[in-house]
Design a protein around this motif. Sequence first.
Motif, short mmCIF file in Angstrom:
data_model
loop_
_atom_site.label_atom_id
_atom_site.label_comp_id
_atom_site.label_asym_id
_atom_site.label_seq_id
_atom_site.Cartn_x
_atom_site.Cartn_y
_atom_site.Cartn_z
N ASN A 1 0.27 -6.66 -8.97
CA ASN A 1 -0.68 -6.16 -7.78
C ASN A 1 -0.11 -6.18 -6.47
O ASN A 1 0.95 -6.95 -6.18
CB ASN A 1 -1.81 -7.04 -7.74
CG ASN A 1 -2.93 -6.32 -7.17
OD1 ASN A 1 -2.93 -5.10 -6.70
ND2 ASN A 1 -4.33 -6.82 -7.24
N ASN A 2 -0.25 -4.99 -5.75
CA ASN A 2 0.38 -4.85 -4.35
C ASN A 2 -0.84 -4.85 -3.38
O ASN A 2 -0.80 -4.47 -2.31
CB ASN A 2 0.97 -3.43 -4.56
CG ASN A 2 0.14 -2.35 -4.34
OD1 ASN A 2 -1.02 -2.49 -4.32
ND2 ASN A 2 0.81 -1.23 -4.46
N GLY A 3 -1.86 -5.85 -3.95
CA GLY A 3 -2.92 -5.89 -3.15
C GLY A 3 -3.96 -4.74 -3.43
O GLY A 3 -5.23 -5.01 -2.95
N SER A 4 -3.69 -3.75 -3.66
CA SER A 4 -4.92 -2.47 -4.11
C SER A 4 -5.55 -2.86 -5.18
O SER A 4 -6.80 -2.13 -5.19
CB SER A 4 -4.00 -1.31 -4.15
OG SER A 4 -3.47 -1.21 -5.28
N LEU A 5 -5.33 -3.32 -6.10
CA LEU A 5 -6.04 -3.53 -7.47
C LEU A 5 -6.95 -4.66 -7.40
O LEU A 5 -6.77 -5.80 -6.98
CB LEU A 5 -5.24 -3.59 -8.67
CG LEU A 5 -4.10 -2.44 -8.85
CD1 LEU A 5 -3.04 -2.74 -10.08
CD2 LEU A 5 -4.90 -1.15 -9.01
N ILE B 1 10.63 -6.42 -1.11
CA ILE B 1 10.19 -5.67 -2.15
C ILE B 1 8.83 -5.40 -2.51
O ILE B 1 7.99 -6.64 -2.43
CB ILE B 1 10.85 -6.26 -3.54
CG1 ILE B 1 12.64 -5.75 -3.41
CG2 ILE B 1 10.34 -5.62 -4.76
CD1 ILE B 1 13.11 -6.66 -4.57
N GLU B 2 7.97 -4.35 -2.54
CA GLU B 2 6.61 -4.18 -2.90
C GLU B 2 6.41 -4.40 -4.42
O GLU B 2 7.12 -4.06 -5.30
CB GLU B 2 6.09 -2.91 -2.49
CG GLU B 2 4.95 -2.60 -2.66
CD GLU B 2 3.93 -3.00 -1.40
OE1 GLU B 2 2.79 -3.16 -1.16
OE2 GLU B 2 4.70 -3.28 -0.37
N PRO B 3 5.55 -5.38 -4.93
CA PRO B 3 5.24 -5.61 -6.28
C PRO B 3 4.83 -4.09 -6.73
O PRO B 3 3.87 -3.82 -6.37
CB PRO B 3 4.13 -6.47 -6.21
CG PRO B 3 4.07 -7.18 -5.03
CD PRO B 3 4.62 -6.11 -3.93
C1 LIG Z 1 -0.07 -0.06 -4.43
O1 LIG Z 1 -0.29 0.39 -5.90
C2 LIG Z 1 -1.13 1.47 -6.09
C3 LIG Z 1 -1.58 1.80 -7.34
O2 LIG Z 1 -0.88 0.96 -8.05
C4 LIG Z 1 -0.51 2.80 -5.34
O3 LIG Z 1 -1.05 3.90 -5.53
C5 LIG Z 1 0.02 2.39 -3.81
O4 LIG Z 1 0.68 3.54 -3.76
C6 LIG Z 1 0.67 1.20 -3.84
N1 LIG Z 1 0.82 0.91 -2.57
C7 LIG Z 1 1.96 0.54 -1.82
C8 LIG Z 1 2.16 0.37 -0.53
O5 LIG Z 1 3.12 0.51 -2.57
#
Ligand SMILES: *[C@@H]1O[C@H](CO)[C@@H](O)[C@H](O)[C@H]1NC(C)=O
Length: 359
Positions: free
Chosen positions: A185-189, A295-297
């Motif tokens: 998760n990158n915080g969005s889920l 790095i973004e997860p």
């Molecule tokens: C975070 O994850 C979502 C869905 O997996 C994606 O749409 C979004 O672009 C991501 N945000 C970043 C900052 O990478």
Amino acid sequence: ERRMAAEGWIWLWGWGRRCPGRPGLPGPGPGPMTPLLLLLLLGPVAADITDGNSEHLKREHSLIKPYQGVGSSSMPLWDFQGSTILTSQYVRLTPDERSKGGSIWNHQPCFLKDWEMHVHFKVHGAGKKNLHGDGIALWYTRDRLVSGPVFGSKDNFHGLAIFLDTYPNDEATERVFPYISVMVNNGSLSYDHSKDGRWTELAGCTADFRNRDHDTFLAVRYSRGRLTVMTDLEDKNEWKNCIDITGVRLPTGYYFGASAGTGDLSDNHDIISMKLFQLMVEHTPEEENIDWTKIEPSVNFLKSPKDNVDDPTGNFRSGPLTGWRVFLLLLCALLGIIVCAVVGAVVFQKRQERNKRFY
Ligand SMILES: *[C@@H]1O[C@H](CO)[C@@H](O)[C@H](O)[C@H]1NC(C)=O
Ligand SMILES: [Ca+2]
């Protein structure tokens, strides 16, 4: 010296015992025909990255009996919160009581690029079949010690979660519980508890770890984008493949932790040990040059998350030979034999007819 002796003991017994004769996680168990089939049909297999002498226990990221430096204020190694209690034999994240939540978190961020975590855990309680819950979550995340609804920890987390889910909240599910799954998760889920995280699950497996009389273990390996989860639940000293996916990107500098939660249903959720090993893996100069803490997860899935997809970065040429692939190969072989048999029978019959006509 005593400390050295203790480390030697861990090396020989504590860790080595789980992997007799061979360090770390094995690949998925190959059948007798697999090497041949692999050579013939799939090309060379990606070699195991590590060897026994290049793995090292990292004490600063490990939770080992006696739990020195756990929850102490002067030199903390691990911190805990919520319903978590510490005994001499285990760390109990929740007791077998309703509506509890607790967690334990490593005090230091981890800057290793390649690692393997071995978790000795125990989930047990008085609840009979399907009247127990909810399970344990293992974490490698940006934030720590924040309680919340996801197995006692916060939702919309940044990083990696491994859920050891004992209760099927989704009554319509076809999955068999207890069920282990992973989520990045990158915080969005958001983790949907009512669906057991179905929509955000990258991969998973059924694992019968609850109320076992013997010790139960889980191993997580993260190296070069490949995430592997294995279990040792049958008291056979063997790692069994549960999850193996590639294309997983995680930063360094996150925290290891474990949490558990109970709701209307409950269980004792105990952690006996968490041992972190550094994997000695070479990286290309380009990989070394980037700032790994930035790095973004994320996960690079090209197809369905359920499939083993080759890493688009080219780190892994061939995925493991899964049971399904073996089945397909055997099916092809079987079809080939049937076709040969049918053709043979037809030719034989034709010849018989011809023979009849000639005589
Ligand atoms: C975070 O994850 C979502 C869905 O997996 C994606 O749409 C979004 O672009 C991501 N945000 C970043 C900052 O990478
Ligand atoms: Ca559940």
